[in-house]
Design a protein around this motif. Structure first.
Motif, short mmCIF file in Angstrom:
data_model
loop_
_atom_site.label_atom_id
_atom_site.label_comp_id
_atom_site.label_asym_id
_atom_site.label_seq_id
_atom_site.Cartn_x
_atom_site.Cartn_y
_atom_site.Cartn_z
N GLY A 127 0.81 -1.22 0.00
CA GLY A 127 0.00 0.00 0.00
C GLY A 127 0.84 1.26 0.00
N ARG A 128 1.88 1.27 0.81
CA ARG A 128 2.75 2.45 0.90
C ARG A 128 3.48 2.70 -0.41
NH1 ARG A 128 6.67 4.18 5.98
NH2 ARG A 128 4.89 5.48 6.55
N ASN A 129 3.75 1.64 -1.17
CA ASN A 129 4.46 1.78 -2.45
C ASN A 129 3.53 1.84 -3.65
OD1 ASN A 129 7.65 1.34 -2.16
ND2 ASN A 129 6.62 0.14 -0.58
N ASN A 130 2.21 1.85 -3.40
CA ASN A 130 1.22 1.80 -4.48
C ASN A 130 1.52 0.65 -5.44
OD1 ASN A 130 -1.10 2.65 -5.87
ND2 ASN A 130 0.05 4.00 -7.21
N ALA A 131 1.90 -0.48 -4.85
CA ALA A 131 2.25 -1.67 -5.62
C ALA A 131 1.26 -2.78 -5.28
CB ALA A 131 3.67 -2.11 -5.29
N PRO A 132 0.69 -3.43 -6.27
CA PRO A 132 -0.26 -4.50 -5.99
C PRO A 132 0.40 -5.73 -5.37
CG PRO A 132 -0.41 -3.75 -8.28
CD PRO A 132 0.85 -3.20 -7.71
N ILE A 133 -0.37 -6.45 -4.56
CA ILE A 133 0.00 -7.80 -4.16
C ILE A 133 -0.43 -8.75 -5.28
CG2 ILE A 133 -0.60 -9.71 -2.62
CD1 ILE A 133 1.10 -7.94 -1.07
N VAL A 134 0.49 -9.57 -5.74
CA VAL A 134 0.19 -10.55 -6.79
C VAL A 134 0.36 -11.95 -6.22
CG1 VAL A 134 0.71 -11.37 -9.11
CG2 VAL A 134 1.02 -8.96 -8.55
N LEU A 135 -0.72 -12.73 -6.23
CA LEU A 135 -0.66 -14.11 -5.76
C LEU A 135 -0.15 -14.99 -6.90
CD1 LEU A 135 -4.07 -14.33 -3.85
CD2 LEU A 135 -1.82 -13.62 -2.98
N VAL A 136 0.86 -15.81 -6.62
CA VAL A 136 1.48 -16.59 -7.68
C VAL A 136 1.65 -18.05 -7.29
CG1 VAL A 136 2.70 -14.60 -8.64
CG2 VAL A 136 3.82 -16.00 -6.89
#
Length: 317
Positions: free
Chosen positions: A273-282
């Motif tokens: 959230g702080r990096n505006n980066a999505p969590i990607v489940l892999v």
């Protein structure tokens, strides 16, 4: 003839330049940043170490994959700018204590059955922390109380996310980065009904999103809340839909988590959230097309080299 040769040479040069630029931007396995500890507690500590400055922390019990209380913690983490750290019911791992040293305030998520009152009392008396517990009789009441804390801090909510509290853990993890980024609550449902408290909070905004398919959240409940469903035919495709729905501009940084070892996604939510980066489940066979064009990948926990190699390769397509 000379003009044709010059044009041909120009096209060839441009093609070679494009290829060289693509190669220069290509990611390899060795370029993936890996945050990986000896166990989930150490990994959470490592994630907190990447978070940046903070004066509050959120404690969640993650013993035996008890993630229920943590499912609704990401939004609060975003509001108070805090990492999520993991503890046992009756003790705090050294790796967690290390990250608590710079904090002044501690939020405990869950009842005494999750994190003992002895830990709470010791944090106050020996640690000198300001401590607030947010719990409930079950995971649903806990999520309501966390949402109310967000509401009390912010004064209002802009959007609300609904997830199944018993079989929608992956969906809650998919939306955790967005909840943390925007400081908005995740409300838990049993799939067919929702508490009056949750309904009241949901009805305070027009932006209600049901994360997961009809097996997780019924169409009747979605309709009664005036919610927009965001889902796919698997946890991975729901994850991809979340990213495409809530990131207007294509991200260049993604945070990777094992699709079935969700505890790392839990503690990674605030960092994402702080990096505006999505969590990607892999996983080995998951659809990784959402990673195309990425210039930075961060891996959480023990994702295999084989999976990470595939993730890196997907960025270059």
């Amino acid at each position: 003839m000379k003009l044709k040769k010059r044009l041909g040479s120009l096209v060839l040069s441009l093609t070679m330049l494009a290829c060289s630029l693509a190669t220069a931007n290509a990611l390899s396995y060795s370029e993936i940043q890996q945050i990986r500890g000896t166990d989930r507690y150490a990994t959470a500590s490592g994630i907190a170490g990447e978070y940046g400055l903070y004066d509050s922390v959120i404690l969640v019990n993650a013993d035996k994959n008890k993630l229920a209380d943590g499912l609704s913690a990401s939004g609060l983490a975003g509001v108070i700018n805090a990492p999520i750290l993991l503890v046992h019911r009756d003790s705090i791992p050294n790796e967690t204590q290390l990250r608590m040293e710079i904090a002044k305030r501690v939020y405990i998520i869950g009842s005494d059955n999750s994190i003992s009152s002895d830990i709470e009392n010791r944090l106050r008396s020996q640690g000198g922390f300001s401590v607030k517990r947010i719990g409930g009789q079950n995971r649903y009441e806990t999520s309501n109380n966390v949402a109310n804390e967000i509401l009390n801090i912010k004064g209002s909510v802009g959007k609300v996310f609904i997830a199944n509290g018993s079989k929608g853990e992956a969906d809650a993890m998919s939306i955790s980065a967005v909840a943390a980024r925007d400081g908005e609550p995740i409300l838990l449902t049993n799939g067919t009904s929702i508490s009056e408290t949750s309904r009241s909070i949901a009805e305070s905004t027009k932006n209600v999103y049901a994360i997961g398919g009809v097996d997780s959240i019924s169409s009747r409940l979605v309709s009664s809340l005036g919610a927009t469903r965001v889902s796919g035919t698997s946890r991975y495709l729901t994850n991809s839909q979340v990213i495409r729905t809530f990131y207007r501009e294509t991200p260049f940084k993604y945070i990777l988590s094992d699709g079935y070892k969700l505890v790392d996604a839990l503690t990674g939510g605030p960092l994402a959230g702080r990096n505006n980066a999505p969590i990607v489940l892999v996983s080995e066979r998951s659809d990784k097309s959402v990673l195309r064009g990425a210039t930075s990948l961060v891996s959480l926990g023990g994702i295999s080299q084989s999976v990470l190699t595939k993730c890196a390769a997907e960025t270059n397509r």
